[in-house]
Motif scaffolding. Structure first.
Motif, short mmCIF file in Angstrom:
data_model
loop_
_atom_site.label_atom_id
_atom_site.label_comp_id
_atom_site.label_asym_id
_atom_site.label_seq_id
_atom_site.Cartn_x
_atom_site.Cartn_y
_atom_site.Cartn_z
N ASP A 5 22.74 104.52 -0.86
CA ASP A 5 22.01 105.58 -0.32
C ASP A 5 20.71 105.51 -0.88
O ASP A 5 19.81 106.13 -0.18
N VAL A 6 20.19 105.00 -1.94
CA VAL A 6 18.75 104.82 -2.44
C VAL A 6 18.71 103.26 -2.85
O VAL A 6 19.51 102.89 -3.81
N VAL A 7 17.59 102.60 -2.32
CA VAL A 7 17.18 101.49 -2.87
C VAL A 7 15.86 101.38 -3.40
O VAL A 7 14.91 101.98 -2.90
N ASN A 8 15.66 100.90 -4.68
CA ASN A 8 14.53 100.88 -5.61
C ASN A 8 14.58 99.85 -6.47
O ASN A 8 15.42 99.33 -6.70
N THR A 30 19.64 105.09 4.67
CA THR A 30 19.21 104.73 3.12
C THR A 30 17.82 105.10 2.79
O THR A 30 17.03 104.84 3.46
N GLN A 31 17.57 105.76 1.73
CA GLN A 31 16.13 105.69 1.47
C GLN A 31 15.67 104.61 0.55
O GLN A 31 16.49 104.15 -0.30
N LEU A 32 14.57 103.99 0.97
CA LEU A 32 14.07 102.98 0.23
C LEU A 32 12.78 103.38 -0.23
O LEU A 32 11.84 104.14 0.26
N ILE A 33 12.67 103.48 -1.84
CA ILE A 33 11.63 103.82 -2.50
C ILE A 33 10.82 102.54 -3.11
O ILE A 33 11.11 101.73 -3.69
N THR A 58 12.86 105.76 5.09
CA THR A 58 14.28 106.04 5.44
C THR A 58 14.45 104.93 6.45
O THR A 58 13.75 104.68 7.60
N LEU A 59 15.45 104.24 6.02
CA LEU A 59 16.01 103.15 7.12
C LEU A 59 16.56 103.59 8.24
O LEU A 59 17.82 104.28 8.14
N SER A 60 16.03 103.15 9.49
CA SER A 60 16.83 103.86 10.76
C SER A 60 16.30 102.73 11.69
O SER A 60 15.21 102.19 11.66
N THR A 61 17.15 102.74 12.64
CA THR A 61 16.79 102.20 14.25
C THR A 61 15.38 102.46 14.53
O THR A 61 14.76 102.08 15.40
N GLY A 62 14.85 103.89 14.20
CA GLY A 62 13.71 104.38 14.93
C GLY A 62 12.49 103.66 14.28
O GLY A 62 11.43 103.64 14.85
N ASN A 63 12.66 103.45 12.91
CA ASN A 63 11.61 102.76 12.11
C ASN A 63 11.84 101.32 12.11
O ASN A 63 10.73 100.55 11.67
#
Length: 163
Positions: A5-8, A30-33, A58-63
């Motif tokens: 859920d979180v990558v840092n 997933t939140q990428l910090i 935020t990892l998404s197909t939009g960004n």
């Protein structure tokens, strides 16, 4: 393996340059910090999908539009996918020392005299382009530190000095 859920990257110290997040099991959302003085790069099958500056992403197909091409969306927007996340330190590394470990013999062919010469100095660097650095230096390693880069540059400098 559980989806992340979180990558840092919270490595301490200034000697690290590159670090690979240990899991590749991600999901959309997933939140990428990415901390200050860092950049992060998302890779899948050796292809760079995106490079992220400091902040929360935020990892998404939009960004990350390329994700649409490699994953399907039957999971209600939380599609699992595998990708590598690499973190790069962008700290300015100054005062890197170099020097000849042994004297370099310089011969004056006109007089047949030889001189033992030594060279030394300092240099610095700052990582600007993570994708190029990854392609030129990283390969299959999971982390890369200042000492490894210094060893490569020292060798290059000495080669130019004595060649």
């Amino acid at each position: 393996m559980a989806l992340i859920d979180v990558v840092n990257c919270d490595l301490q110290g200034n000697d690290w340059l590159v670090w690979k997040f240990p899991s590749s099991e991600l999901k959309l959302g997933t939140q990428l910090i990415v901390n200050d003085t860092q950049k992060a790069m998302l890779l899948k099958a050796g292809q760079v999908f995106d490079i992220f500056e400091s902040g929360r992403h935020t990892l998404s197909t939009g960004n990350i539009p390329l994700l649409n091409k490699v994953i399907n969306l039957p999971f209600g927007g939380n599609s699992p996918f595998t990708a590598e996340v690499w973190f790069f330190s962008t700290l300015n590394k100054r005062d890197q020392k170099w020097g000849t470990p042994n004297p370099i013999i310089i011969e004056d062919y006109g007089s047949n005299l030889t001189i033992d010469a030594r060279g030394f100095g300092g240099w610095g660097y700052q990582l600007i382009n993570p994708a190029a650095f990854y392609q030129k230096f990283i390969g299959a390693t999971h982390n890369f530190n200042s000492a490894e880069l210094k060893k490569q540059f020292d060798s290059l400098i000495l080669q130019k000095f004595t060649g």
